[in-house]
Design a protein around this motif. Structure first.
Motif, mmCIF file in Angstrom:
data_model
loop_
_atom_site.group_PDB
_atom_site.id
_atom_site.type_symbol
_atom_site.label_atom_id
_atom_site.label_comp_id
_atom_site.label_asym_id
_atom_site.label_seq_id
_atom_site.Cartn_x
_atom_site.Cartn_y
_atom_site.Cartn_z
ATOM 1 N N UNK A 118 0.821 -1.210 0.000
ATOM 2 C CA UNK A 118 0.000 0.000 0.000
ATOM 3 C C UNK A 118 0.855 1.260 0.000
ATOM 4 N N UNK A 119 2.114 1.149 0.399
ATOM 5 C CA UNK A 119 2.979 2.317 0.487
ATOM 6 C C UNK A 119 3.491 2.784 -0.871
ATOM 7 N N UNK A 120 3.343 1.977 -1.908
ATOM 8 C CA UNK A 120 3.822 2.380 -3.232
ATOM 9 C C UNK A 120 3.003 3.562 -3.727
ATOM 10 N N UNK A 121 3.685 4.549 -4.246
ATOM 11 C CA UNK A 121 3.009 5.753 -4.722
ATOM 12 C C UNK A 121 2.332 5.513 -6.055
ATOM 13 N N UNK A 122 1.244 6.218 -6.238
ATOM 14 C CA UNK A 122 0.568 6.204 -7.525
ATOM 15 C C UNK A 122 1.376 7.067 -8.486
ATOM 16 N N UNK A 123 1.423 6.703 -9.766
ATOM 17 C CA UNK A 123 2.182 7.517 -10.710
ATOM 18 C C UNK A 123 1.491 8.864 -10.960
ATOM 19 N N UNK A 124 2.300 9.851 -11.299
ATOM 20 C CA UNK A 124 1.774 11.151 -11.710
ATOM 21 C C UNK A 124 1.266 10.998 -13.137
ATOM 22 N N UNK A 125 0.056 11.470 -13.390
ATOM 23 C CA UNK A 125 -0.518 11.372 -14.729
ATOM 24 C C UNK A 125 -0.505 12.753 -15.370
ATOM 25 N N UNK A 126 0.141 12.839 -16.530
ATOM 26 C CA UNK A 126 0.245 14.095 -17.270
ATOM 27 C C UNK A 126 -0.549 13.939 -18.565
ATOM 28 N N UNK B 268 6.436 23.824 -14.236
ATOM 29 C CA UNK B 268 6.296 25.172 -14.780
ATOM 30 C C UNK B 268 4.968 25.788 -14.340
ATOM 31 N N UNK B 269 5.069 26.810 -13.481
ATOM 32 C CA UNK B 269 3.862 27.512 -13.050
ATOM 33 C C UNK B 269 3.235 28.208 -14.248
ATOM 34 N N UNK B 270 1.944 28.148 -14.354
ATOM 35 C CA UNK B 270 1.239 28.819 -15.438
ATOM 36 C C UNK B 270 1.169 28.032 -16.732
ATOM 37 N N UNK B 271 1.720 26.820 -16.751
ATOM 38 C CA UNK B 271 1.621 26.002 -17.965
ATOM 39 C C UNK B 271 0.167 25.588 -18.175
ATOM 40 N N UNK B 272 -0.205 25.390 -19.417
ATOM 41 C CA UNK B 272 -1.580 25.013 -19.745
ATOM 42 C C UNK B 272 -1.869 23.584 -19.285
ATOM 43 N N UNK B 273 -3.122 23.354 -18.945
ATOM 44 C CA UNK B 273 -3.596 22.010 -18.613
ATOM 45 C C UNK B 273 -4.774 21.694 -19.512
ATOM 46 N N UNK B 274 -4.748 20.664 -20.342
ATOM 47 C CA UNK B 274 -3.622 19.767 -20.526
ATOM 48 C C UNK B 274 -2.449 20.482 -21.182
ATOM 49 N N UNK B 275 -1.278 19.888 -21.013
ATOM 50 C CA UNK B 275 -0.075 20.451 -21.628
ATOM 51 C C UNK B 275 -0.240 20.441 -23.145
ATOM 52 N N UNK B 276 0.243 21.478 -23.795
ATOM 53 C CA UNK B 276 0.161 21.589 -25.253
ATOM 54 C C UNK B 276 1.587 21.611 -25.791
ATOM 55 N N UNK C 149 5.378 22.328 -21.912
ATOM 56 C CA UNK C 149 5.561 22.526 -20.483
ATOM 57 C C UNK C 149 4.389 21.940 -19.736
ATOM 58 N N UNK C 150 4.642 21.527 -18.484
ATOM 59 C CA UNK C 150 3.576 21.017 -17.636
ATOM 60 C C UNK C 150 3.767 21.532 -16.219
ATOM 61 N N UNK C 151 2.670 21.687 -15.509
ATOM 62 C CA UNK C 151 2.748 22.082 -14.106
ATOM 63 C C UNK C 151 3.126 20.903 -13.225
ATOM 64 N N UNK C 152 2.975 19.687 -13.742
ATOM 65 C CA UNK C 152 3.297 18.493 -12.964
ATOM 66 C C UNK C 152 4.762 18.518 -12.549
ATOM 67 N N UNK D 184 8.029 10.584 -8.606
ATOM 68 C CA UNK D 184 8.034 9.139 -8.798
ATOM 69 C C UNK D 184 7.763 8.830 -10.261
ATOM 70 N N UNK D 185 7.057 7.725 -10.500
ATOM 71 C CA UNK D 185 6.731 7.335 -11.866
ATOM 72 C C UNK D 185 5.753 8.325 -12.507
ATOM 73 N N UNK D 186 5.825 8.394 -13.849
ATOM 74 C CA UNK D 186 4.944 9.270 -14.622
ATOM 75 C C UNK D 186 4.277 8.456 -15.719
ATOM 76 N N UNK D 187 2.990 8.665 -15.903
ATOM 77 C CA UNK D 187 2.246 8.116 -17.036
ATOM 78 C C UNK D 187 1.701 9.298 -17.823
ATOM 79 N N UNK D 188 1.659 9.146 -19.145
ATOM 80 C CA UNK D 188 1.199 10.240 -20.005
ATOM 81 C C UNK D 188 -0.030 9.805 -20.786
ATOM 82 N N UNK D 189 -1.038 10.669 -20.815
ATOM 83 C CA UNK D 189 -2.215 10.477 -21.647
ATOM 84 C C UNK D 189 -2.090 11.486 -22.787
ATOM 85 N N UNK D 190 -1.905 10.979 -23.998
ATOM 86 C CA UNK D 190 -1.745 11.834 -25.170
ATOM 87 C C UNK D 190 -3.101 11.974 -25.854
ATOM 88 N N UNK D 191 -3.526 13.217 -26.061
ATOM 89 C CA UNK D 191 -4.760 13.482 -26.800
ATOM 90 C C UNK D 191 -4.352 13.875 -28.213
#
Length: 106
Positions: free
Chosen positions: A19-27, A45-53, A61-64, A68-75
């Motif tokens: 249970x101690x394993x962190x969830x990945x950051x989703x960008x 990056x403060x002020x970056x657009x969400x979703x990142x463009x 740029x991303x505010x994330x 730890x681990x990162x997963x990316x959702x590409x639109x």
């Protein structure tokens, strides 16, 4: 009786460590409709657009600010492409501060 207490303690500790394993950051990233290739994101990056463009070269740029681990959702057009943490690389400084997130968009 001691066996059961020891077994219960071992099971509890193993469950707690899982249970101690962190969830990945989703960008979430919006790419141009015809884009395929390398993706380069500048994190924290403060002020970056969400979703990142990203631009035509895959830079954005991303505010994330992952620690730890990162997963990316590409639109891309009307579809979503999921890039798991095994396909995403996070570049960090010597003291662990993220300075770049890279992946490849199919």
């Amino acid at each position: 009786m001691r066996y059961w207490v020891g077994l219960a303690l071992a099971i509890s500790l193993s469950l707690a460590s899982c249970a101690a394993k962190r969830m990945p950051t989703i960008v979430t990233v919006k790419v141009p409709d015809t884009y395929a290739g390398p993706l380069h994101l500048k994190p924290c990056e403060e002020g970056a657009k969400e979703p990142a463009v990203v631009d035509e070269q895959g830079n954005g740029e991303t505010t994330a600010c992952p620690n730890g681990d990162v997963e990316i959702v590409v639109i891309k057009q009307t579809q979503k492409i999921y890039l798991t943490s095994e396909k995403v690389k996070v570049d960090k400084t010597g003291d662990g501060i993220p300075v770049g997130i890279t992946a490849n968009v199919p």
